[in-house]
Design a protein around this motif. Structure first.
Motif, PDB file in Angstrom:
ATOM      1  N   GLN A 116    -119.621  79.464  37.321  1.00 17.37           N
ATOM      2  CA  GLN A 116    -120.021  78.377  38.219  1.00 17.37           C
ATOM      3  C   GLN A 116    -121.180  78.800  39.111  1.00 17.37           C
ATOM      4  O   GLN A 116    -122.061  77.989  39.423  1.00 17.37           O
ATOM      5  CB  GLN A 116    -118.806  77.931  39.029  1.00 17.37           C
ATOM      6  CG  GLN A 116    -117.751  77.311  38.101  1.00 17.37           C
ATOM      7  CD  GLN A 116    -116.524  76.826  38.837  1.00 17.37           C
ATOM      8  OE1 GLN A 116    -116.336  77.112  40.011  1.00 17.37           O
ATOM      9  NE2 GLN A 116    -115.669  76.086  38.127  1.00 17.37           N
ATOM     10  N   THR A 117    -121.176  80.069  39.508  1.00 14.04           N
ATOM     11  CA  THR A 117    -122.306  80.537  40.305  1.00 14.04           C
ATOM     12  C   THR A 117    -123.589  80.508  39.482  1.00 14.04           C
ATOM     13  O   THR A 117    -124.640  80.069  39.952  1.00 14.04           O
ATOM     14  CB  THR A 117    -122.049  81.984  40.785  1.00 14.04           C
ATOM     15  OG1 THR A 117    -120.742  82.062  41.336  1.00 14.04           O
ATOM     16  CG2 THR A 117    -123.059  82.391  41.823  1.00 14.04           C
ATOM     17  N   MET A 121    -123.557  78.211  47.867  1.00 16.29           N
ATOM     18  CA  MET A 121    -122.647  78.570  48.957  1.00 16.29           C
ATOM     19  C   MET A 121    -121.231  78.104  48.648  1.00 16.29           C
ATOM     20  O   MET A 121    -120.976  76.907  48.483  1.00 16.29           O
ATOM     21  CB  MET A 121    -123.109  77.936  50.261  1.00 16.29           C
ATOM     22  CG  MET A 121    -124.177  78.744  50.960  1.00 16.29           C
ATOM     23  SD  MET A 121    -123.588  80.405  51.336  1.00 16.29           S
ATOM     24  CE  MET A 121    -122.225  80.004  52.471  1.00 16.29           C
ATOM     25  N   GLY A 122    -120.338  79.066  48.597  1.00 12.32           N
ATOM     26  CA  GLY A 122    -118.936  78.716  48.522  1.00 12.32           C
ATOM     27  C   GLY A 122    -118.475  78.158  47.204  1.00 12.32           C
ATOM     28  O   GLY A 122    -117.288  77.930  47.002  1.00 12.32           O
ATOM     29  N   PRO A 176    -125.516  86.769  43.838  1.00 14.70           N
ATOM     30  CA  PRO A 176    -124.043  86.637  43.895  1.00 14.70           C
ATOM     31  C   PRO A 176    -123.357  86.694  42.536  1.00 14.70           C
ATOM     32  O   PRO A 176    -122.259  87.262  42.432  1.00 14.70           O
ATOM     33  CB  PRO A 176    -123.825  85.276  44.561  1.00 14.70           C
ATOM     34  CG  PRO A 176    -125.133  84.621  44.649  1.00 14.70           C
ATOM     35  CD  PRO A 176    -126.201  85.618  44.415  1.00 14.70           C
ATOM     36  N   SER A 177    -123.976  86.138  41.481  1.00 13.93           N
ATOM     37  CA  SER A 177    -123.268  86.200  40.198  1.00 13.93           C
ATOM     38  C   SER A 177    -123.165  87.640  39.716  1.00 13.93           C
ATOM     39  O   SER A 177    -122.170  88.034  39.112  1.00 13.93           O
ATOM     40  CB  SER A 177    -123.971  85.314  39.166  1.00 13.93           C
ATOM     41  OG  SER A 177    -125.352  85.515  39.202  1.00 13.93           O
ATOM     42  N   THR A 228    -126.213  87.052  29.298  1.00 11.43           N
ATOM     43  CA  THR A 228    -126.494  85.615  29.363  1.00 11.43           C
ATOM     44  C   THR A 228    -127.240  85.266  30.641  1.00 11.43           C
ATOM     45  O   THR A 228    -128.203  84.503  30.630  1.00 11.43           O
ATOM     46  CB  THR A 228    -125.183  84.822  29.281  1.00 11.43           C
ATOM     47  OG1 THR A 228    -124.601  85.026  27.994  1.00 11.43           O
ATOM     48  CG2 THR A 228    -125.441  83.342  29.472  1.00 11.43           C
ATOM     49  N   GLN A 229    -126.802  85.858  31.757  1.00 11.29           N
ATOM     50  CA  GLN A 229    -127.491  85.566  33.007  1.00 11.29           C
ATOM     51  C   GLN A 229    -128.957  85.982  32.935  1.00 11.29           C
ATOM     52  O   GLN A 229    -129.854  85.196  33.291  1.00 11.29           O
ATOM     53  CB  GLN A 229    -126.808  86.303  34.161  1.00 11.29           C
ATOM     54  CG  GLN A 229    -127.584  86.144  35.473  1.00 11.29           C
ATOM     55  CD  GLN A 229    -126.920  86.818  36.656  1.00 11.29           C
ATOM     56  OE1 GLN A 229    -125.784  87.271  36.556  1.00 11.29           O
ATOM     57  NE2 GLN A 229    -127.614  86.860  37.766  1.00 11.29           N
ATOM     58  N   ALA A 230    -129.205  87.184  32.427  1.00 13.12           N
ATOM     59  CA  ALA A 230    -130.587  87.674  32.377  1.00 13.12           C
ATOM     60  C   ALA A 230    -131.444  86.785  31.482  1.00 13.12           C
ATOM     61  O   ALA A 230    -132.583  86.458  31.823  1.00 13.12           O
ATOM     62  CB  ALA A 230    -130.618  89.116  31.883  1.00 13.12           C
TER      63      ALA A 230
END
Lengths: 301, 301, 301, 301, 301
Positions: free
Chosen positions: E120-121, E132-133, E153-154, E192-194
């Protein structure tokens, strides 16, 4: 790299920054001027230039488009592969930071600092900048001398990392599996270096660039003469539009062919090296973390 | 490989070195001459040649462009894959040098020396050069005889490396994981050999080259006859430009199809083999390290 | 596969062997004949055929070129992927030969012999040749019966190899890592089989071949009628050149689509299977090593 | 999937089965009819339709060809990727069958039976068929209830396999390496499922299909009006050939875009699932092995 | 993403939803209006506009088509790669859920919850939404503060997962092989994020978009003037069709270039993040499982 929100369709027509236009302005103006002269001549002395069938020019123009398209494809692929490699480097670094939690905290700091040094050395090497001393602050004192002397300084940094990990393995602080895991991250970093050097040292075969460049230029010079008698005063417009496209794609291809430079459309290596520095330092919990690089005039270095 | 800074747009128009022009000069001159003769005939005896619609030639020309584009794509991909394989070989060697720190220093020297021998044997094999004795100095005396006799000498060198590593494993100096890590580097080297042999031994299907070559030549010979009556004295210029592009791409494709040769646009295998030698020797800390190869007349072998 | 040194540009124009010409000769002659008839008619009874704008034919011709280019791309990719798979098989075999040094010498001989049997069975399977008994001499007597009965005999050979390795592992002669290393080579071999079966069993969607084939033939038949009144006696030349290109690429695509056949441009499976046999036998140090296959009439099977 | 020997060049012209023709017959007839009407009008009332330059239609037609070519490329790639994934599934299953020899014979039977269940569930899921009960016979009784309830039943089957393997590992019947080897085969199966779901759930962006579909149809409707005055009674032939190609490629693209359906050119999932069943059952040495699916009317489901 | 059954060929012609038409309506109307004005002028005052050969426009139009085709190819590849990455993320999550059965049930719940938080992040980050949150409810209380403060954050969430696994390894609950297996799943997520960040942060070189956008617009503006005198009242139709295709592909390319947005043709990240949530929660056997997202007005977010 140009970083800007895509303006709306209308404003884009007049955007200068990030355009290839400045680079090809002289030859473009020359061709347009030539067209105007031809059109004037044609107006006052009709039938000086032979009336040529446009189809002949169509044929060359389309062949040229296909080959230009091929070259642009190739150059774009090089650029994108280079970007992928640096994206992979960012990933390897993050993985290394996470997986190195296995190590003793001092060793971990040492190898991560060295990894930052590796990144900065690689960056300088790819951009032909002075590598002297650029990464010394990230190395232990006793390695700084050898680093400065080594024919392949970034590879030397990797060797130092490997030695540290190997020592941990030999001292029984790491199992062989864990040693291999960390060791393969070092191999990943070396992989990025090798791929980037390949792209940097091996341009598209020179004869291609030459052949396409020449055809594009000869063609654009022939156009005004060939079309002048048919198009009249629209010649400069039509010829200008075609020459803009052909010269532009030719120049853009050359720019993307070497993606590690500092031209407007090159990759933002400095910003990516900084991102790695931030990731690794914050993973170490250090306090003195630099800010990300910001684009200046829409350009990120 | 041509190594030269990209000259500016104007100078490039007159660059000879690295151009495909010398190779296609005879047939190009022939076609231009033919055009001139046709144009002269046409001038003195108008209407000898039928006035043909250029569109017919457009059609063939564009079909030809598409197929030439396809063939160039394929040939370029072969060339680039070959380059990638050698880039990967450089990487495998660096990784092997780093990871072989696990071995006893004598064994390490032996296997790294053999790796240099492997590279040089592969280079000679790919370039059809005499492989006799080329790598003997890198092998222990007792292996030199078998090396010279073996049907696949580079594969024999890898076998010797593997045997050494296996012995270390059996002697308990290596864990099975570490044995496997080093063994997979040997497999990587064999992978580069297999890929390069594939490219070298399997040309683009001959019928493709033939079909495209023939269409390009027949077409260029028909052009002057077909266009002569329409284009007049511009015939040689237009026909010359088209023939230059078609002959040039045809010849360039043939050159890139076999990337391991010693033509101007082929890959600099000697320089890359030397780079591997430098990397491995400096990783061993040896003193007698050769210099990198430099381009001669902009050409790197 | 055609194996011949590329003749010079002039001789290539008259090369017959390796050309697609023999296959398309009938339809090509038919179209040329038709063109001649149309041209004759046109000469003696002008204006029988309507004078049609060539542009209409240009349009269809170019659309056809683009789609033919697409199909050739796809068929070539299949051919090249098949070649890559067999190149990979050669590599897996060499790696297996090297890594199987871990095994007891008797077991090693057994599994390598079976690997040769696997290769030959796969070859026969892909070429739709009789697989009966082809690999029996490479199998232990007790496996020959099951081999002959099995629905998937090459897969059965791999099962036997795996069983042997597994036994060594269970007997403690191999560590689990080494077992896994050898086991993954068996999986590599199975991978080549699966990929080759995929290419062999799944042709390019039939509707594509049909659509493009039909358009190419209808178009070539329309051409003489459409162009006859404009081109006159040049009709057979122009139409012949176009039909040669279109029929040729259509036929060549069909030939490459199924790369495992025994046509001139298909892959030399026999020669590659022989190469594997030589590599494995010489790695076993056996004396009775066959010679590599040589091309006959420039054709390597 | 159409499975038929490629008929000879002449018979192919009249092949109906496997052709895209039935699907596009209505619109094709409409356009041809329109052309005939226009041609008749033109014959009796000349100059009702303006005489338009064909070049304007050439331009749109060629742009359309390029974009249709792009879309077909994309759709074919989806189809071929889907085929590759199922080829890979066949491979994973064979590997799993071989490597699961490590397990106790009862556990092995259980996990291989479940693997068949996984394949059949995946098949039904991809084809939007009723999945209820389809794989229950392959599962132990206690799992059948949860299977029926699970939101992702094929994933549930994999979970059950994993649990069995994990239990063996925890019971010490498998080393961690062997556990990981088998576990990664389960991950391979999940990989095929994820890739197939991706292809199935994410069509080519709808706006592409729309844009190209619309241009193709509007263009084909404009053609008769635009060309009627020039081509006369050849209009229906030319327009028909063009519309056949454009409609055909548009419809074929749509068919390949979703390769898991049951249309003529879709993938034979049933046959491939049956092949997996045969491979796994015969690897278990079971007696009750079904026959491979055979094509009906040249069509393999 | 547009999710709708493909309507039949006729209805598709009038589909509005999912079409690119709304976005390009203003400029399209402008060009059509311009054409009408030109046609009217031409009707009442013939020969005001010069009669220009359409071939000149053909040439530019085809060059433009080739370059537009290239850009669309590139943009589509970015979109499809992004989709592949998210498909891979779904796969990694399922594998992680299965393989984490190794862990103690409490640890397992913790790491799987965190994985949902990671997804989700990442989703919020890619869509430039407030992070945020967003994932705090999935994290243990003591990690929420650091999560909110972290520059990445992720990545922080992944670090927490890794720490938990590492602890299990150090506590002897996991063997090193099993630790490595789970650790490589975490690396997969980071991968995946990268990759997504790479696509999001690196647009197609701006100069390309600019060059092609400009040529497309200038060309479409020139068309009415150039063709007006030849096409008469058909000008708006022909020009409108061409402008629709060129503007449409230009706009569509821009939309696909950034696949993570919330436009109609962008990827349904929300729905995929929800799918992961469902998979992980149901693998944990939790009761409170949300429903899959459904398309609203044929659009899936």
């Amino acid at each position: 790299m140009i970083v800007r929100p895509r303006p709306n369709a209308f404003i884009m027509l007049f955007s200068w920054r990030g355009s290839i236009l400045p680079q090809i302005a002289p030859q473009l103006l020359f061709v347009i001027l030539l067209s105007i002269i031809v059109a004037l001549f044609e107006h006052f002395h009709p039938h000086i230039f032979p009336e040529l069938p446009i189809a002949a020019f169509s044929l060359i123009g389309l062949a040229l488009s296909i080959f230009l398209g091929f070259r642009n494809n190739v150059c774009y692929d090089r650029w994108w592969e280079a970007r992928k490699e640096w994206g992979a480097l960012i990933l390897h670094m993050r993985n290394f930071a996470r997986e190195s939690l296995l190590l003793h905290v001092d060793v971990r700091r040492r190898v991560l600092h060295r990894s930052i040094g590796f990144t900065q050395t690689l960056n300088a090497r790819l951009r032909n900048q002075n590598q002297m001393g650029i990464a010394e602050r990230w190395l232990p004192t006793q390695e700084q001398h050898d680093y400065a002397e080594h024919p392949n300084p970034s590879d030397y940094v990797l060797l130092c990392i490997q030695r540290d990990i190997l020592e941990c393995y030999k001292a029984g602080q790491l199992s062989d599996i864990c040693y291999q895991q960390l060791s393969s991250r070092v191999a990943n970093m070396a992989g990025t270096q090798a791929a980037c050097e390949r792209i940097r040292n091996t341009p598209v075969p020179f004869a291609y660039s030459l052949l396409i460049h020449r055809t594009a230029y000869l063609y654009s010079l022939l156009l005004p003469i060939g079309l002048g008698s048919t198009l009249g005063f629209l010649t400069p417009v039509i010829v200008g539009l075609l020459a803009y496209t052909f010269f532009g794609l030719d120049a853009l291809g050359s720019e993307l062919e070497q993606p590690f430079g500092i031209l407007e459309n090159d990759l933002p290596l400095d910003a990516m090296a900084r991102a790695i520095e931030i990731d690794l330092l914050s993973s170490l919990g250090e306090s003195n973390i630099p800010k990300p690089l910001q684009p200046v005039n829409f350009i990120l270095q």
